[in-house]
Design a protein around this motif. Structure first.
Motif, PDB file in Angstrom:
ATOM      1  N   LYS A 249      59.203  51.946  34.596  1.00  0.00           N
ATOM      2  CA  LYS A 249      60.427  52.691  34.891  1.00  0.00           C
ATOM      3  C   LYS A 249      60.881  52.394  36.311  1.00  0.00           C
ATOM      4  O   LYS A 249      60.071  52.065  37.179  1.00  0.00           O
ATOM      5  N   PHE A 250      62.187  52.556  36.531  1.00  0.00           N
ATOM      6  CA  PHE A 250      62.718  52.430  37.886  1.00  0.00           C
ATOM      7  C   PHE A 250      62.714  53.802  38.535  1.00  0.00           C
ATOM      8  O   PHE A 250      63.261  54.758  37.983  1.00  0.00           O
ATOM      9  N   ASP A 251      62.050  53.906  39.694  1.00  0.00           N
ATOM     10  CA  ASP A 251      61.970  55.171  40.413  1.00  0.00           C
ATOM     11  C   ASP A 251      63.085  55.240  41.453  1.00  0.00           C
ATOM     12  O   ASP A 251      63.024  54.551  42.469  1.00  0.00           O
ATOM     13  N   PRO A 252      64.119  56.046  41.218  1.00  0.00           N
ATOM     14  CA  PRO A 252      65.249  56.106  42.155  1.00  0.00           C
ATOM     15  C   PRO A 252      64.875  56.662  43.521  1.00  0.00           C
ATOM     16  O   PRO A 252      65.558  56.396  44.507  1.00  0.00           O
ATOM     17  N   LYS A 253      63.785  57.418  43.601  1.00  0.00           N
ATOM     18  CA  LYS A 253      63.383  58.003  44.883  1.00  0.00           C
ATOM     19  C   LYS A 253      62.829  56.956  45.835  1.00  0.00           C
ATOM     20  O   LYS A 253      63.009  57.036  47.044  1.00  0.00           O
ATOM     21  N   THR A 254      62.123  55.955  45.277  1.00  0.00           N
ATOM     22  CA  THR A 254      61.527  54.909  46.117  1.00  0.00           C
ATOM     23  C   THR A 254      62.253  53.579  45.996  1.00  0.00           C
ATOM     24  O   THR A 254      62.031  52.675  46.803  1.00  0.00           O
ATOM     25  N   GLY A 255      63.115  53.455  44.969  1.00  0.00           N
ATOM     26  CA  GLY A 255      63.816  52.190  44.764  1.00  0.00           C
ATOM     27  C   GLY A 255      62.914  51.105  44.214  1.00  0.00           C
ATOM     28  O   GLY A 255      63.204  49.916  44.348  1.00  0.00           O
ATOM     29  N   LYS A 256      61.799  51.500  43.558  1.00  0.00           N
ATOM     30  CA  LYS A 256      60.840  50.525  43.043  1.00  0.00           C
ATOM     31  C   LYS A 256      60.596  50.734  41.549  1.00  0.00           C
ATOM     32  O   LYS A 256      60.778  51.825  41.027  1.00  0.00           O
ATOM     33  N   TRP A 257      60.175  49.644  40.910  1.00  0.00           N
ATOM     34  CA  TRP A 257      59.725  49.746  39.523  1.00  0.00           C
ATOM     35  C   TRP A 257      58.273  50.182  39.528  1.00  0.00           C
ATOM     36  O   TRP A 257      57.464  49.668  40.295  1.00  0.00           O
ATOM     37  N   VAL A 258      57.933  51.120  38.659  1.00  0.00           N
ATOM     38  CA  VAL A 258      56.568  51.653  38.631  1.00  0.00           C
ATOM     39  C   VAL A 258      56.028  51.620  37.208  1.00  0.00           C
ATOM     40  O   VAL A 258      56.789  51.542  36.239  1.00  0.00           O
ATOM     41  N   VAL A 259      54.704  51.661  37.110  1.00  0.00           N
ATOM     42  CA  VAL A 259      54.041  51.684  35.809  1.00  0.00           C
ATOM     43  C   VAL A 259      53.151  52.916  35.714  1.00  0.00           C
ATOM     44  O   VAL A 259      52.836  53.550  36.725  1.00  0.00           O
ATOM     45  N   GLN A 260      52.740  53.244  34.503  1.00  0.00           N
ATOM     46  CA  GLN A 260      51.940  54.449  34.276  1.00  0.00           C
ATOM     47  C   GLN A 260      50.447  54.143  34.312  1.00  0.00           C
ATOM     48  O   GLN A 260      49.985  53.171  33.729  1.00  0.00           O
ATOM     49  N   ASN A 261      49.695  54.978  35.025  1.00  0.00           N
ATOM     50  CA  ASN A 261      48.240  54.929  34.962  1.00  0.00           C
ATOM     51  C   ASN A 261      47.782  55.556  33.658  1.00  0.00           C
ATOM     52  O   ASN A 261      48.544  56.261  32.983  1.00  0.00           O
ATOM     53  N   TRP A 262      46.525  55.344  33.301  1.00  0.00           N
ATOM     54  CA  TRP A 262      46.019  55.867  32.027  1.00  0.00           C
ATOM     55  C   TRP A 262      46.099  57.384  31.944  1.00  0.00           C
ATOM     56  O   TRP A 262      46.219  57.954  30.859  1.00  0.00           O
ATOM     57  N   ASP A 263      46.055  58.063  33.120  1.00  0.00           N
ATOM     58  CA  ASP A 263      46.046  59.531  33.114  1.00  0.00           C
ATOM     59  C   ASP A 263      47.426  60.140  33.273  1.00  0.00           C
ATOM     60  O   ASP A 263      47.563  61.333  33.502  1.00  0.00           O
TER      61      ASP A 263
ATOM     62  N   THR B 166      49.704  59.426  35.618  1.00  0.00           N
ATOM     63  CA  THR B 166      50.260  59.369  36.960  1.00  0.00           C
ATOM     64  C   THR B 166      50.953  58.023  37.170  1.00  0.00           C
ATOM     65  O   THR B 166      51.072  57.220  36.246  1.00  0.00           O
ATOM     66  N   VAL B 167      51.406  57.775  38.404  1.00  0.00           N
ATOM     67  CA  VAL B 167      52.250  56.613  38.687  1.00  0.00           C
ATOM     68  C   VAL B 167      51.523  55.585  39.541  1.00  0.00           C
ATOM     69  O   VAL B 167      50.886  55.928  40.538  1.00  0.00           O
TER      70      VAL B 167
ATOM     71  N   PHE C 237      54.429  60.236  35.593  1.00  0.00           N
ATOM     72  CA  PHE C 237      55.249  59.110  35.135  1.00  0.00           C
ATOM     73  C   PHE C 237      56.381  59.589  34.230  1.00  0.00           C
ATOM     74  O   PHE C 237      57.496  59.081  34.284  1.00  0.00           O
ATOM     75  N   ASP C 238      56.105  60.573  33.389  1.00  0.00           N
ATOM     76  CA  ASP C 238      57.116  61.082  32.454  1.00  0.00           C
ATOM     77  C   ASP C 238      58.308  61.704  33.171  1.00  0.00           C
ATOM     78  O   ASP C 238      59.409  61.764  32.618  1.00  0.00           O
ATOM     79  N   LYS C 239      58.098  62.180  34.407  1.00  0.00           N
ATOM     80  CA  LYS C 239      59.176  62.856  35.133  1.00  0.00           C
ATOM     81  C   LYS C 239      59.942  61.940  36.084  1.00  0.00           C
ATOM     82  O   LYS C 239      60.838  62.403  36.790  1.00  0.00           O
ATOM     83  N   ILE C 240      59.561  60.647  36.131  1.00  0.00           N
ATOM     84  CA  ILE C 240      60.281  59.716  36.995  1.00  0.00           C
ATOM     85  C   ILE C 240      61.752  59.659  36.586  1.00  0.00           C
ATOM     86  O   ILE C 240      62.080  59.434  35.424  1.00  0.00           O
ATOM     87  N   GLY C 241      62.624  59.902  37.541  1.00  0.00           N
ATOM     88  CA  GLY C 241      64.063  59.886  37.266  1.00  0.00           C
ATOM     89  C   GLY C 241      64.631  61.233  36.879  1.00  0.00           C
ATOM     90  O   GLY C 241      65.854  61.408  36.861  1.00  0.00           O
ATOM     91  N   ASP C 242      63.760  62.206  36.565  1.00  0.00           N
ATOM     92  CA  ASP C 242      64.233  63.542  36.219  1.00  0.00           C
ATOM     93  C   ASP C 242      64.519  64.346  37.477  1.00  0.00           C
ATOM     94  O   ASP C 242      63.982  64.077  38.543  1.00  0.00           O
ATOM     95  N   THR C 243      65.342  65.360  37.341  1.00  0.00           N
ATOM     96  CA  THR C 243      65.627  66.227  38.486  1.00  0.00           C
ATOM     97  C   THR C 243      64.418  67.047  38.873  1.00  0.00           C
ATOM     98  O   THR C 243      64.319  67.561  39.984  1.00  0.00           O
TER      99      THR C 243
END
Length: 282
Positions: free
Chosen positions: A132-146, A148-149, A160-166
């Motif tokens: 996913k693209f994280d608008p807060k950091t301006g970077k593409w991120v991937v999900q850890n097994w647990d 997290t980001v 990870f599920d909340k990336i991009g949400d308000t």
């Protein structure tokens, strides 16, 4: 005869203590090697991610998961497809190696509860979602097994599920909003099972049976079965900073709130703090 017996006993004691010391030194050396490897992998992953997501001469970036073929099924002409495959393959290898290293480091720091091992194994088997693209950091991120980001600073505190949400708010911001005494109303999430003599934990003032209410930015809501606690210890050691610990301690049959600063570091014993934690069940 008594003198000979005492001499033999003394030599046996020296052999045992020397063996224990060498074993502890070996464990500390292994921890240092793992930490160096972790940092190296994170730096390489950041460099690859930047290269894959950076536009050059106005062209579209290669991307982390974008198709490498055009609409007709031919290799894209606007990128170096061979390079893209190589970088993506290496990024996946780094993520896998990084997960293994973090697990080894955490296992040395924490006493991992047996009941959560199967849960972790099943979670690791699941197919990872697309980046996913994280608008807060301006970077593409991937999900850890647990859940997290991976790929951003303090990713272990993000969902990870909340990336991009308000609702995507760092735990640091939530903790600041609670105020300096916000931890006082939080329930404990971990218990200290033992504290080794001469350890950083003992020097900080931690004691057996202390109930941890807050460990840095970690509390009952985001500790992820104590995994976040282990990551906080590793990051604190890496940065050379201490961790504020807020706990509940029974003194004269009364529960007292204690706050102290723990500085994870290498010492003559096991791990970076010299104490073991277990999940506190309310």
């Amino acid at each position: 005869t008594n003198k000979l017996t005492k001499t033999i006993a003394k030599l046996q004691y020296q052999l045992v203590t020397t063996s224990e010391t060498n074993g502890n030194m070996s464990e500390q050396s292994e921890m240092i090697k793992l930490d160096k490897k972790r940092k190296s992998l994170e730096e390489e992953a950041a460099a690859i991610t930047e290269e894959l997501t950076t536009s050059i001469d106005g062209k579209e970036p290669i991307g982390i998961s974008t198709p490498l073929v055009d609409d007709e099924g031919y290799p894209r002409a606007d990128i170096d497809v061979y390079k893209a495959r190589h970088l993506r393959k290496r990024l996946n290898e780094i993520k896998f190696d990084h997960d293994l290293i973090m697990k080894k480091m955490e296992d040395q720091i924490l006493k991992k509860p047996e009941e959560h091992k199967e849960e972790e194994i099943e979670a690791r088997k699941k197919r990872s979602p697309k980046p996913k693209f994280d608008p807060k950091t301006g970077k593409w991120v991937v999900q850890n097994w647990d859940g997290t980001v991976a790929g951003v600073e303090n990713g272990h505190l993000k969902s990870f599920d909340k990336i991009g949400d308000t609702s995507d708010v760092d735990m640091e911001e939530n903790n600041d909003a609670r105020g300096s005494d916000g931890h006082l109303n939080l329930p404990p999430f971990a218990k200290i099972d033992n504290v080794m003599n001469g350890s950083p934990a003992q020097e900080a003032g931690l004691k057996k049976d202390d109930l941890i209410v807050k460990f840095g930015t970690i509390d009952f809501s985001n500790n992820r079965n104590l995994r976040a606690l282990g990551e906080t210890v590793i990051n604190s050691h890496s940065n050379g900073e201490g961790v504020m610990v807020h706990a509940i301690r029974v003194i004269d049959d009364e529960k007292k709130k204690v706050s102290l600063k723990l500085k994870p570091s290498e010492w003559s014993g096991k791990g970076l703090v010299g104490c073991t934690f277990s999940i506190h069940k309310m």
